[in-house]
Design a protein around this motif. Structure first.
Motif, PDB file in Angstrom:
ATOM      1  N   GLU A 102      30.189  -8.002 -26.419  1.00  0.00           N
ATOM      2  CA  GLU A 102      30.932  -8.830 -27.097  1.00  0.00           C
ATOM      3  C   GLU A 102      31.531  -9.870 -26.861  1.00  0.00           C
ATOM      4  O   GLU A 102      31.438 -11.201 -27.123  1.00  0.00           O
ATOM      5  N   TRP A 103      31.921 -10.091 -25.268  1.00  0.00           N
ATOM      6  CA  TRP A 103      32.274 -11.001 -25.022  1.00  0.00           C
ATOM      7  C   TRP A 103      32.424 -10.081 -23.187  1.00  0.00           C
ATOM      8  O   TRP A 103      32.441  -9.422 -22.570  1.00  0.00           O
ATOM      9  N   LEU A 104      32.482 -11.109 -22.091  1.00  0.00           N
ATOM     10  CA  LEU A 104      32.467 -10.664 -20.592  1.00  0.00           C
ATOM     11  C   LEU A 104      32.722 -12.153 -20.258  1.00  0.00           C
ATOM     12  O   LEU A 104      32.244 -13.792 -20.349  1.00  0.00           O
ATOM     13  N   TRP A 105      33.239 -11.843 -19.298  1.00  0.00           N
ATOM     14  CA  TRP A 105      33.956 -13.367 -17.897  1.00  0.00           C
ATOM     15  C   TRP A 105      34.100 -13.085 -16.703  1.00  0.00           C
ATOM     16  O   TRP A 105      34.588 -12.155 -16.393  1.00  0.00           O
ATOM     17  N   CYS A 106      33.151 -13.623 -15.856  1.00  0.00           N
ATOM     18  CA  CYS A 106      33.458 -13.454 -14.227  1.00  0.00           C
ATOM     19  C   CYS A 106      32.900 -14.382 -13.777  1.00  0.00           C
ATOM     20  O   CYS A 106      32.079 -15.333 -13.824  1.00  0.00           O
ATOM     21  N   TRP A 107      34.146 -15.058 -12.708  1.00  0.00           N
ATOM     22  CA  TRP A 107      34.026 -16.129 -11.280  1.00  0.00           C
ATOM     23  C   TRP A 107      33.163 -15.241 -10.613  1.00  0.00           C
ATOM     24  O   TRP A 107      33.326 -14.922 -10.152  1.00  0.00           O
ATOM     25  N   PRO A 108      32.513 -16.374 -10.038  1.00  0.00           N
ATOM     26  CA  PRO A 108      31.285 -16.123  -9.592  1.00  0.00           C
ATOM     27  C   PRO A 108      32.317 -16.399  -8.314  1.00  0.00           C
ATOM     28  O   PRO A 108      31.542 -15.237  -6.954  1.00  0.00           O
ATOM     29  N   TRP A 109      33.577 -16.718  -7.641  1.00  0.00           N
ATOM     30  CA  TRP A 109      34.054 -15.897  -6.584  1.00  0.00           C
ATOM     31  C   TRP A 109      35.398 -15.169  -6.568  1.00  0.00           C
ATOM     32  O   TRP A 109      36.288 -14.938  -5.581  1.00  0.00           O
ATOM     33  N   ASP A 110      35.447 -14.060  -7.939  1.00  0.00           N
ATOM     34  CA  ASP A 110      35.741 -12.943  -7.914  1.00  0.00           C
ATOM     35  C   ASP A 110      35.141 -12.056  -7.733  1.00  0.00           C
ATOM     36  O   ASP A 110      34.023 -11.819  -7.948  1.00  0.00           O
ATOM     37  N   ASN A 111      35.786 -11.034  -7.511  1.00  0.00           N
ATOM     38  CA  ASN A 111      35.317  -9.583  -7.000  1.00  0.00           C
ATOM     39  C   ASN A 111      36.282  -8.542  -8.707  1.00  0.00           C
ATOM     40  O   ASN A 111      36.216  -7.599  -8.435  1.00  0.00           O
ATOM     41  N   THR A 112      36.289  -9.416  -9.096  1.00  0.00           N
ATOM     42  CA  THR A 112      36.742  -8.470 -10.561  1.00  0.00           C
ATOM     43  C   THR A 112      35.854  -8.929 -12.247  1.00  0.00           C
ATOM     44  O   THR A 112      36.524 -10.336 -12.237  1.00  0.00           O
ATOM     45  N   ALA A 113      36.075  -8.359 -12.816  1.00  0.00           N
ATOM     46  CA  ALA A 113      35.223  -8.881 -13.895  1.00  0.00           C
ATOM     47  C   ALA A 113      36.071  -7.652 -15.357  1.00  0.00           C
ATOM     48  O   ALA A 113      36.342  -7.053 -15.514  1.00  0.00           O
ATOM     49  N   SER A 114      35.533  -8.337 -16.641  1.00  0.00           N
ATOM     50  CA  SER A 114      36.074  -8.054 -17.820  1.00  0.00           C
ATOM     51  C   SER A 114      35.362  -8.305 -18.748  1.00  0.00           C
ATOM     52  O   SER A 114      34.891  -9.225 -19.015  1.00  0.00           O
ATOM     53  N   ALA A 115      35.041  -6.961 -19.441  1.00  0.00           N
ATOM     54  CA  ALA A 115      34.424  -7.377 -20.634  1.00  0.00           C
ATOM     55  C   ALA A 115      34.546  -6.563 -21.722  1.00  0.00           C
ATOM     56  O   ALA A 115      35.006  -5.174 -21.889  1.00  0.00           O
ATOM     57  N   ASN A 116      34.080  -6.872 -22.892  1.00  0.00           N
ATOM     58  CA  ASN A 116      34.662  -6.422 -23.830  1.00  0.00           C
ATOM     59  C   ASN A 116      33.252  -5.809 -25.226  1.00  0.00           C
ATOM     60  O   ASN A 116      31.817  -6.245 -24.967  1.00  0.00           O
ATOM     61  N   PHE A 117      33.003  -4.237 -25.341  1.00  0.00           N
ATOM     62  CA  PHE A 117      31.760  -4.226 -26.069  1.00  0.00           C
ATOM     63  C   PHE A 117      32.032  -3.358 -27.051  1.00  0.00           C
ATOM     64  O   PHE A 117      33.052  -2.808 -26.985  1.00  0.00           O
ATOM     65  N   VAL A 118      31.149  -3.054 -27.239  1.00  0.00           N
ATOM     66  CA  VAL A 118      30.852  -1.876 -29.103  1.00  0.00           C
ATOM     67  C   VAL A 118      29.741  -0.181 -28.471  1.00  0.00           C
ATOM     68  O   VAL A 118      29.256  -1.177 -27.929  1.00  0.00           O
TER      69      VAL A 118
END
Length: 177
Positions: A102-118
């Motif tokens: 549903e949603w995903l965000w990650c900056w190229p320089w970050d080592n963490t990401a967050s995602a929403n999914f079903v």
């Protein structure tokens, strides 16, 4: 001198514009690359987790997708591999695992990401073990087939460790039909 200054200013403006354009393209490329890697990791990792739980397989396969700290505290996995597992009396041959991001965000320089999914498993192929078939037919015929998987909406945190993404945590937001 006046023409030289105009010429140099013209070159400088064009180089600055080209540099900004290249910077935006590089950022877009790395964001797309991270998005693709994370999407594949989530789909494959969650499908493998469901298979390990349903088929009572070795959880060591999950270390490719999940951080070890998460595997130690994952209650769904612990229940699924215990004697209280709702799938321990069944021979599961296959599952239809579906994950909708549903949603995903990650900056190229970050080592963490967050995602929403079903996550959904609309179909589970399997039957009760032959030693328990007779008893199930007599007492409760609905026990001949494995119980449904609880579908849910999740938020996941992922971390990049040594250039490789892994799922660090999963939190159930709500169950879905």
């Amino acid at each position: 001198m006046k023409y030289l200054r105009r010429f140099l200013w013209y070159i400088a403006k064009r180089l600055l514009g080209l540099t900004i354009l290249l910077g935006v393209l590089i950022i877009a490329f790395y964001m797309a690359m991270n998005t693709a890697n994370i999407t594949i990791l989530l789909k494959d990792g969650m499908a493998m987790r469901a298979e390990v739980i349903m088929k009572q397989e070795d959880e060591a396969q999950l270390e490719k997708y999940f951080e070890e700290n998460f595997l130690q505290v994952d209650t769904t996995l612990k229940v699924g591999l215990s004697e209280n597992s709702p799938y321990k009396d069944y021979n599961i041959t296959g599952i239809d695992h579906r994950l909708t991001l549903e949603w995903l965000w990650c900056w190229p320089w970050d080592n963490t990401a967050s995602a929403n999914f079903v996550e959904r498993v609309p179909k589970i192929d399997g039957r009760i073990k032959s030693s328990l078939r007779q008893q199930a037919e007599e007492t409760d015929p609905s026990r001949l087939y494995p119980p449904d998987w609880t579908s849910g909406r999740y938020v996941a945190t992922l971390e990049r460790i040594n250039g490789r993404w892994k799922i660090a945590s999963i939190k159930l937001l709500e169950t879905v039909e």
